[in-house]
Design a protein around this motif. Structure first.
Motif, PDB file in Angstrom:
ATOM      1  N   VAL A   1       6.474   6.490   0.170  1.00  0.00           N
ATOM      2  CA  VAL A   1       5.573   7.369  -0.586  1.00  0.00           C
ATOM      3  C   VAL A   1       5.595   8.798  -0.034  1.00  0.00           C
ATOM      4  O   VAL A   1       5.635   9.774  -0.785  1.00  0.00           O
ATOM      5  CB  VAL A   1       4.128   6.808  -0.560  1.00  0.00           C
TER       6      VAL A   1
ATOM      7  N   ASN B   1       6.230   1.103   4.022  1.00  0.00           N
ATOM      8  CA  ASN B   1       5.539   1.413   2.765  1.00  0.00           C
ATOM      9  C   ASN B   1       5.137   2.880   2.695  1.00  0.00           C
ATOM     10  O   ASN B   1       5.226   3.513   1.636  1.00  0.00           O
ATOM     11  CB  ASN B   1       4.300   0.530   2.613  1.00  0.00           C
TER      12      ASN B   1
ATOM     13  N   ARG C   1      -5.416   6.980   4.577  1.00  0.00           N
ATOM     14  CA  ARG C   1      -6.371   6.118   3.861  1.00  0.00           C
ATOM     15  C   ARG C   1      -6.889   6.762   2.585  1.00  0.00           C
ATOM     16  O   ARG C   1      -7.461   6.076   1.729  1.00  0.00           O
ATOM     17  CB  ARG C   1      -7.540   5.756   4.774  1.00  0.00           C
TER      18      ARG C   1
ATOM     19  N   PRO D   1      -3.732   6.637  -2.598  1.00  0.00           N
ATOM     20  CA  PRO D   1      -3.844   5.415  -3.405  1.00  0.00           C
ATOM     21  C   PRO D   1      -2.959   4.306  -2.839  1.00  0.00           C
ATOM     22  O   PRO D   1      -1.786   4.525  -2.519  1.00  0.00           O
ATOM     23  CB  PRO D   1      -3.360   5.870  -4.788  1.00  0.00           C
ATOM     24  N   GLY D   2      -3.533   3.139  -2.700  1.00  0.00           N
ATOM     25  CA  GLY D   2      -2.783   2.000  -2.186  1.00  0.00           C
ATOM     26  C   GLY D   2      -2.804   1.860  -0.679  1.00  0.00           C
ATOM     27  O   GLY D   2      -2.316   0.857  -0.135  1.00  0.00           O
ATOM     28  N   PHE D   3      -3.349   2.840   0.014  1.00  0.00           N
ATOM     29  CA  PHE D   3      -3.373   2.796   1.481  1.00  0.00           C
ATOM     30  C   PHE D   3      -4.808   2.827   2.018  1.00  0.00           C
ATOM     31  O   PHE D   3      -5.031   3.200   3.155  1.00  0.00           O
ATOM     32  CB  PHE D   3      -2.582   3.973   2.075  1.00  0.00           C
ATOM     33  N   GLU D   4      -5.747   2.440   1.210  1.00  0.00           N
ATOM     34  CA  GLU D   4      -7.155   2.506   1.602  1.00  0.00           C
ATOM     35  C   GLU D   4      -7.446   1.661   2.854  1.00  0.00           C
ATOM     36  O   GLU D   4      -8.359   1.965   3.623  1.00  0.00           O
ATOM     37  CB  GLU D   4      -8.049   2.053   0.449  1.00  0.00           C
ATOM     38  N   ASP D   5      -6.666   0.587   3.058  1.00  0.00           N
ATOM     39  CA  ASP D   5      -6.904  -0.309   4.199  1.00  0.00           C
ATOM     40  C   ASP D   5      -5.918  -0.070   5.332  1.00  0.00           C
ATOM     41  O   ASP D   5      -5.770  -0.912   6.222  1.00  0.00           O
ATOM     42  CB  ASP D   5      -6.797  -1.774   3.744  1.00  0.00           C
TER      43      ASP D   5
END
Length: 1250
Positions: free
Chosen positions: A753, A749, A812, A815-819
Motif C-alpha cells: 500500500v 501488506n 492505523r 483503511p485496512g490497518f486499523e488493528d
C-alpha cells in the motif's frame, strides 16, 4: 605633489578627483554603484602613483575607508584581505620603521581585530591583531628618522592602545587558557589610551567606559571577586557618564555599562539596592532616543532578575516586553540590510529564559513552547567563536526548559534530552570558580535528580547528582547569595540517595544542607518556603528510619507554616499541602492512639483544592486517607472516587496512576472492577515503553506489577468473561517479547500500500531492536565522555520510541490497518492456534497488594473445532498451593546442587559449576527424603491440576510409559503407525510457570500414572507465540537440512563435562545418517561473535555446554564458551534469524527464568524462540552429563527416522520435535530403570514451540 619619472600626474589627479566625488555622492545617497566607482578610481590612482610618494599614504587611507564601507555592506571577507594587501605593500615599500609603516601596522591590527569580531572569531586573527598593534606602538616610539616620529598625543597612538586593549580583552574572554596577563595588560593599555586622549576628544568618554568594563570583567572572572575591581569599574563608568550630556549619542551606552556593573554587584551580594540602581540607569538609557536594541534587552533582563528576586509575574511581564522590543528592533534592522542576518543570540536566549520563568509561575503551556522555540533559535544563531561558558549556559537553559516539558508531558525523550544538554554543558565548562559555572553544575545536579526520581533509579545517577551539587557549592565563596539554592538541591539529592541506599550519613547531610539553605534565606524571599519544605521532608525521611517523634513533629510544624505562608494562587501550595498530608498520615499510622485528628487535618489540607483529575499523586493520597479514616460510608465512597480520578488522570506518573487503578479495582465490584483492571493493564504498557532498554524494562517489571494481569484475568474468569481474561493475560504478560515481536513483524501488506512508509517503519523498528538489546547502563567509575555516550544513546532511543509511536498511529489511520500492531483480541488469537491438539491456559492469581480481591486458579482450554472454551475453576488447587510447591521444588534443587551442568563424579559437587546430578544426598539428607519430596510435588500437580484436565477432555492413554516403555528404534514404526498422539500446549502463569506440569503423576506406586501417558507436552510463553510462528514463513531452502553443533566441554572456571564431546559425536552421526548437513564448533573456534555468525547459516542448532542463569541480571544469563566468552541472552535476543526450525539446548537451566519475572519468561529458551526458532528443547534445571548424550541421540534418531519418506531423506521437521523428545525421555526412563530416584534425570527436559 612631487613629480617622479614616468608618473602621469594629470591622470592621477583626475582619478583621485573622480574617487572623491563618487565617495561623497555615496555618503549622501547610499548608492552602491557610486561606492564601486570610487573604489575603482582609487585603485587605478594607487597603481599610477609611486609607492614612496608621500601622497600615496593619504590615498591608501582613503581607499581603505572606501573598501571598508563596502565590506560593511557586503560582509565580503575579501575586502579585509584587500585592505591587508594595501598596507603590506606600504610596509614593503617604505621599510618597517617609518611613519607609513606605523600607520600600516595600526590598520593591519585593526583589520584583523574586525575579522575576529565579526567574521569567524578565529583566535589566530586576534593573535595577529595584537602583534601588529604592539608593533605599531613600538614603531611610533622608535622612528628611523626624526621626521618620522609620531607625536605622543596623537589620536592614532591612543587608538592603537584602545584597539590593543580590546584585542587582549577578547583573547582573555574567548581563549581556552584565559591567561590573566591578557586582562591585566588590557587594563594597562586602556589606561594608556585615556592618557593619550585629550580631554576634549569625542572618544574620551568611550575609553573611560571601556576601562570600567575591563575592571568589571576582571571582577566577574576572578576567583576572589575583588570588591575594589567592581568599585573601580563603577568609578570610571560614572566618570564617562559625567562627560556625556543628554544629547551625547554615547550616553545610552554609558548608562547601560553602568547598569551592567551594578547588576554584577547585585548578583554577587544579593543586595536589592544594587539591582534598583541597575534598573534606574537602564530605564534612563532606554528612554533616550538613540538607545540601541541591546539597551532594551539589558533592561528586559534586569526586570527578569527582579522577578526572580521578588517572585512577581508583573516584573517578568515587563522584562518580556522589553526583550521583545529589542528583538523586533534587531529584526527590522536585519530586514533593512538586504533582508537577512543573524539575530542577537543573547537576547533570544534571555527571551527563552523569561518565557520559561513565566511558565513556571503561571503554568501556561504556550509560554513553555515559546521558551523552547527561543532557546532553539539562540542555539541556531550562536557564533562559532563563542566562549565555552556561554555555550554551556545555553545548553543548561535548554535542559531546564526540557525538564519542565517532561514534567508536563511525561515523555522520556524530553527527560533524556534534558540530561544530555546538562551533561554536555557540564563537560564544556572549566572549573574556574564563578557563579556561572556554579549555576551550570547546579542545574546538572537537578536534572540528574529528576532522572533518578522519574526514570533511572540507579546508584550512579544519584551519586553523580550529589557530587555535582557539592561541586557547585565549592565554586562559590561562603558569602555568595546563590549558596542557599545550591544547598537546597544538595539536601534533596542526599535525601533521594538515602531513600534508595539507606545511609544515615546522607539523611543527616540532607538536614544540615537544608538547614543552611533556610538560615541563609530571608523569610521575604519567595524561595524561603520551598527550602523549609525540603527541610521538613528530610526530617520525615529520618523519622522513618530512626522513629524519633521529635523529627516527625518538627516536620509537621514546619509544613503547617509553609502551607499557611504560601499564597493560594501559588503553584507550589498544592505540593506543600500534599507533603503536610503525608506527614500527618505518617503520624497517625505510627501512633498507638489512632485518633483521627491528624487524618481530619490531612483531608482538610487537600480538600481545599477540590477534585484534581490531573493530579494523581494528590488524589491517590486523599483516597488512601479517606479509607484510612473510614468514619462512615461517605469516606469509603470518597476514597473510591479519589482513586478512580487518579487512575483515569491523563497526565502524571504512570506508576502512581497504575497503583490507583489497582486500588480502584480492589474497591469495586463487577463490572466496574473490570474497567479498573483495563486501565491498569493499559498503564503497564506506558510504564514499560520502548524508550527503555530491555534491561531497564525488566527492572520496572516488578512482582507487584506482573501480578496485575493475573488478578485481572481472575476477575474476568470470576465474572464469566473468559475471552477478556485471555486477552488481559496476553497483553500484560511477556511484554518485552511482545514488543520484540512487534518490531520484527513482517510488513508485506503495508509495503503493497505504501512502500515509503513501510521503509520508514522498518528503519525505526530495526534501530529500536538493536538499541533495546544493547547494554548501556553507566557505571559509577565511568568518565564524563563515557557517560555522555550513554546519555546520547538513551536520548536517541527515546527519540526513536517517540517516532515509532507516531508511525504506528499513522499506519492505523489507513483503511485496512486499523488493528496494526494492536494487542491481540480474543477472536484473532484463537485463529492462530494449532488445528490439532489442545492449548491449555492456566492462571494462578495469588492474593497480593494492591490488587488483592482475587485468589483463585482457572484453566481455559482451547479445543480444536469448538467455538466455546472449556473453563475450569480449579478450586482444589489455590494459587498459594502452587507457590508452596514452587518453593519446595526450588529448595530441593538448591539442596541437591541441581543448578549447573557437570560431572556426577565431582567430589566438590555442592556449589560447583556442574552438569550432572549428584546422587541425591544434598547436605547429608538421604536419597529417600528427596525422592519422597519430588514424588509429593509431582503427585500434587497430577491430583489437583493435570488430572482434572485429563478427565474433562476425556483423554486416552497414548502409550503407557510404565512398566514397559518403547525400547529403541524398533518401536518407532509402531508409534508412527498408531493414531497421532495427543498434543497439549501449556501456557502457564504465576508460580506454575516454573513447575513441571508435563511430568505430573503418581510415581513409586503399584499403579503409576503420568501426564506423559496421555499427551505429548509442549510449553509456550504466550498464545501470541503461535501468531509469531505463522508469520515467520518457511525456512530458506538452502538452510533446511542443516545442523550446527556447539560442543564446549572445558569452559574456564567450570568443571569439565566430557559427556558434551561424546554427545556432539553422537548427534553428528545421527544427523549424518539422516542426510543432514552438520558442522561443529569446537574449542578453538568458539567466540560469541563466531557462534552468532555461524547460527545465521544453519536451520538447527545443538548446544552441549555449560549454561547458567544470572538471578541479578537475567539478560546476562547464557552459554559459557571455552575462550571465556558468554553467549548471553541479550546477545541472542539481538539476533533476528527469520525462520529457523530447531534449537536443542543441552545445558543447565536453559528454561529457568527469574522468579521475580516469571510472567516475562526471561530465559534462554524464550530467547531462541524470539530470534526465530520454531521449536526449542531446553532444561528446567541441571542435567546429567552421563545420560544427556543418549537422550540427544535418541531424540535425533527418532526425529530423522520419522521425517524419512519412502527411504528418501527429507528436511528436518521441527514439528515432530515434541514427539521426538517424548520418545527420547521414555527411552531414558527405560535405561535408568524408571526408578523414583531417577525422576530428576528426565523431568527437567522440556519442549517449547510448535
Amino acid at each position: 605633489m612631487n613629480s617622479h619619472q614616468g608618473f602621469d600626474t594629470a591622470a592621477y589627479l583626475a582619478l583621485q578627483d573622480k574617487g572623491d566625488r563618487n565617495l561623497y555622492l555615496f555618503k549622501n545617497s547610499e548608492d552602491s554603484n557610486r561606492l564601486e566607482d570610487a573604489i575603482t578610481a582609487y585603485w587605478e590612482a594607487l597603481r599610477l602613483i609611486p609607492s614612496v610618494d608621500p601622497d600615496a599614504h593619504a590615498l591608501r587611507i582613503i581607499l581603505t575607508e572606501a573598501i571598508f564601507y563596502r565590506q560593511e555592506r557586503t560582509k565580503d571577507l575579501g575586502d579585509l584581505d584587500a585592505i591587508a594587501d594595501i598596507w603590506d605593500g606600504a610596509i614593503a615599500a617604505r621599510g618597517g620603521c617609518s611613519r607609513v609603516a606605523a600607520k600600516a601596522y595600526e590598520i593591519l591590527g585593526w583589520t584583523f581585530l574586525v575579522r575576529f569580531e565579526k567574521y569567524g572569531m578565529v583566535l589566530t586573527n586576534l593573535d595577529t591583531s595584537i602583534a601588529y598593534l604592539q608593533r605599531a606602538i613600538s614603531t611610533a616610539y622608535m622612528p628611523r628618522r626624526p621626521s618620522d616620529r609620531m607625536e605622543h598625543g596623537s589620536v592614532d597612538l591612543a587608538l592603537c592602545y584602545s584597539n590593543l586593549s580590546t584585542a587582549l580583552h577578547l583573547r582573555f574572554s574567548h581563549g581556552e587558557a584565559r591567561d590573566s596577563n591578557d586582562i591585566e595588560n588590557a587594563i594597562i593599555h586602556a589606561s594608556k589610551a585615556i592618557c593619550h586622549t585629550p580631554e576634549a576628544h569625542d572618544r574620551r568618554e568611550r575609553r573611560l567606559a571601556e576601562l570600567g568594563k575591563l575592571y568589571c570583567a576582571r571582577f566577574m572572572m576572578s576567583n576572589d571577586h575583588r570588591r575594589e575591581d567592581i568599585n573601580t569599574a563603577l568609578f570610571w563608568q560614572t566618570k564617562a557618564l559625567e562627560k556625556c550630556n543628554q544629547k551625547n549619542p554615547y550616553r545610552p551606552e554609558c548608562l547601560h555599562n553602568l547598569s551592567f556593573s551594578y547588576n554584577q554587584l547585585f548578583l554577587h551580594t544579593g543586595e536589592d539596592a544594587f539591582l534598583e540602581a541597575a534598573i534606574r540607569h537602564s530605564v534612563e538609557a532606554a528612554g533616550l532616543h538613540t538607545a540601541a536594541p541591546h539597551i532594551f534587552a539589558g533592561l528586559g533582563k534586569l526586570y527578569c532578575t527582579l522577578s526572580n528576586a521578588r517572585g512577581t509575574i508583573e516584573d517578568l511581564d515587563r522584562g518580556i516586553t522589553f526583550l521583545e522590543r529589542s528583538s523586533q528592533m534587531v529584526e527590522l534592522a536585519l530586514a533593512a540590510k538586504s533582508g537577512g542576518g543573524v539575530p542577537d543570540w543573547e537576547t533570544v536566549q534571555s527571551m527563552g529564559l523569561a518565557y520559561h520563568r513565566r511558565f513556571k509561575l503561571g503554568g501556561h503551556y504556550d509560554d513553555l513552547e515559546k521558551s523552547i522555540k527561543n532557546i532553539e533559535a539562540a542555539q541556531a544563531s550562536l557564533p562559532e567563536h563563542l566562549d565555552s561558558v556561554d555555550r554551556a549556559n545555553l545548553l543548561s537553559t535548554m535542559g531546564n526548559a526540557l525538564i519542565s516539558k517532561f514534567h508536563l508531558s511525561g515523555e522520556k525523550y524530553d527527560l533524556e534530552k534534558a540530561v544530555l544538554s546538562h551533561r554536555e554543558a557540564a563537560r564544556m565548562i572549566s572549573l574556574a570558580s564563578s557563579s556561572q559555572t556554579a549555576g551550570i553544575l547546579h542545574d546538572f545536579s537537578r536534572a540528574l535528580l529528576t532522572q533518578f526520581e522519574w526514570g533511572r533509579r540507579e546508584e550512579p545517577v544519584i551519586t553523580e547528582a550529589v557530587a555535582y551539587a557539592r561541586l557547585a557549592i565549592a565554586q562559590l565563596d561562603p558569602t555568595h547569595h546563590l549558596l542557599p539554592i545550591l544547598n537546597a538541591t544538595l539536601a534533596e539529592a542526599l535525601a533521594a540517595r538515602y531513600d534508595s541506599e539507606g545511609s544515615p550519613v546522607d539523611i543527616d547531610g540532607s538536614i544540615k544542607a537544608s538547614n543552611t539553605a533556610v538560615e541563609r534565606t530571608s523569610p521575604s524571599d519567595p524561595r524561603y518556603h520551598s527550602f523549609r519544605n525540603i527541610l521538613a521532608t528530610s526530617l520525615l525521611h529520618r523519622f522513618t528510619r530512626f522513629n524519633k517523634e521529635c523529627d516527625l513533629n518538627r516536620a509537621i510544624v514546619i509544613l503547617r507554616g509553609v502551607v499557611q505562608g504560601t499564597p493560594m494562587d501559588n503553584a507550589n501550595r498544592l505540593s506543600f499541602a500534599s507533603h503536610l498530608a503525608s506527614a500527618l498520615q505518617t503520624r497517625f499510622e505510627s501512633s498507638s492512639s489512632k485518633t483521627t485528628v491528624d487524618l481530619d487535618e490531612c483531608i482538610t489540607a487537600l480538600e481545599e483544592f477540590g477534585d484534581l483529575p490531573n493530579e494523581p499523586n494528590v488524589m491517590s493520597r486523599l483516597g488512601y486517607v479517606y479509607l484510612l479514616r473510614s468514619r462512615d460510608d461517605d469516606d469509603r465512597r470518597n476514597g473510591h472516587k479519589c482513586y478512580r480520578l487518579a487512575a483515569l488522570a491523563s497526565s502524571g506518573s504512570a506508576s502512581i496512576r497504575f497503583r490507583a487503578a489497582g486500588a480502584w479495582a480492589n474497591l469495586s465490584s463487577s463490572p466496574e472492577n473490570l474497567e479498573a483492571f483495563e486501565r491498569a493493564i493499559d498503564l503497564i504498557a506506558q510504564m514499560v515503553g520502548l524508550e527503555h532498554p530491555i534491561e531497564r524494562r525488566h527492572d520496572i517489571l516488578g512482582v507487584d506489577l506482573l501480578e496485575v494481569p493475573l488478578s485481572a484475568a481472575a476477575a474476568a474468569f470470576s465474572s464469566g468473561n473468559v475471552g477478556k481474561a485471555i486477552e488481559w493475560l496476553e497483553q500484560g504478560r511477556g511484554l518485552v517479547w511482545s514488543q520484540l515481536r512487534a518490531l520484527r513483524s513482517p510488513l508485506k501488506n503495508l509495503e503493497d500500500v505504501d512502500l515509503q512508509l513501510a521503509d520508514e517503519v522498518r528503519r525505526i523498528s530495526n534501530e529500536l531492536d538493536r538499541m533495546g538489546t544493547k547494554e548501556w547502563r553507566a557505571g559509577t567509575d565511568d568518565t564524563m565522555e563515557e557517560r555522555i555516550i550513554v546519555q546520547r544513546e538513551g536520548a536517541r532511543q527515546a527519540e526513536l520510541a517517540k517516532d515509532w509511536d507516531r508511525l504506528v498511529r499513522t499506519v492505523r489511520c489507513m483503511p485496512g490497518f486499523e488493528d496494526f500492531l494492536e494487542p491481540p483480541r480474543f477472536q484473532r488469537l484463537r485463529k492462530t492456534l494449532p488445528q490439532s491438539g489442545y492449548v491449555v491456559v492456566i492462571n494462578a492469581s495469588r492474593r497480593t497488594m494492591p490488587l488483592d480481591s482475587f485468589d483463585r486458579c482457572d484453566a481455559a482450554i482451547f479445543v480444536p473445532g469448538n467455538e466455546e472454551l472449556i473453563h475450569i475453576h480449579l478450586e482444589a488447587f489455590p494459587p498459594e498451593k502452587a507457590k508452596k510447591l514452587q518453593d519446595e521444588l526450588h529448595s530441593l534443587l538448591r539442596e541437591s546442587g541441581l543448578i549447573h551442568r557437570g560431572n556426577s563424579g565431582d567430589p566438590t559437587w555442592f556449589g560447583a559449576v556442574t552438569r550432572a546430578l549428584k546422587p541425591l544426598t544434598g547436605k547429608g539428607r538421604p536419597v529417600s527424603l528427596h525422592s519422597t519430596r519430588v514424588c509429593r510435588i509431582l503427585a500434587d500437580l497430577w491430583n489437583y491440576l493435570a488430572k482434572p484436565i485429563v478427565e474433562v477432555l476425556d483423554l486416552k492413554v497414548i502409550s503407557p510409559t510404565h512398566p514397559h516403555p518403547p525400547r529403541g528404534l524398533a518401536d518407532i514404526i509402531t508409534w508412527k503407525r498408531s493414531d497421532s498422539p495427543t498434543r497439549i500446549w501449556w501456557c502457564l502463569t504465576g508460580a506454575l510457570s516454573t513447575l513441571p506440569i508435563h511430568a505430573a503423576g503418581i510415581y513409586g506406586d503399584s499403579y503409576p500414572v503420568s501426564m506423559m501417558d496421555y499427551a505429548v507436552s509442549s510449553y509456550i510463553p504466550s498464545l501470541s507465540s503461535f501468531a509469531l510462528f505463522a508469520s515467520q514463513g518457511q525456512v530458506e531452502s538452502k538452510n533446511q537440512n542443516s545442523l550446527l553443533v556447539l560442543s564446549q566441554p572445558n569452559s574456564p572456571g567450570r568443571n569439565p563435562i566430557p559427556g558434551a564431546t561424546r554427545e556432539a559425536k553422537l548427534v553428528r552421526q545421527a544427523a549424518s545418517d539422516g542426510g543432514v548437513l552438520t558442522s561443529e564448533i569446537q574449542s578453538a573456534d568458539s567466540s560469541t561473535e563466531g557462534v552468532r555468525r555461524a547460527m545465521t547459516h544453519f536451520n538447527c542448532v545443538h548446544f552441549a555446554c555449560h549454561a547458567s542463569q544470572d538471578p541479578t541480571a537475567p539478560l546476562k544469563s547464557g552459554f559459557h564458551l571455552e575462550n571465556g566468552d558468554t553467549l548471553t541472552l541479550s546477545s541472542i535476543m539481538g539476533l533476528n534469524l527469520g525462520s529457523r526450525d530447531l534449537a536443542f539446548l543441552s545445558a543447565c537451566q536453559t528454561s529457568t527464568g527469574d522468579e521475580k519475572l516469571s510472567e516475562e519468561s526471561v530465559h534462554l529458551a524464550a530467547g531462541m524462540l524470539a530470534c526465530g526458532y520454531r521449536t526449542v528443547v531446553a532444561t528446567m534445571w541441571s542435567i546429567h552429563d552421563e545420560t544427556a548424550p543418549e537422550l540427544a541421540e535418541s531424540f535425533y534418531k527418532y526425529l530423522l527416522e520419522g521425517s524419512r519418506k519412502g527411504g528418501v531423506h527429507s528436511r528436518v521437521d521441527g514439528s515432530r520435535s515434541a514427539m521426538a523428545l517424548h520418545f527420547a525421555i521414555t527411552n531414558l526412563r527405560r535405561s535408568t530403570g524408571d526408578s523414583v530416584s531417577s525422576l530428576l534425570d528426565w523431568v527437567p527436559y522440556v519442549h517449547f514451540g510448535t
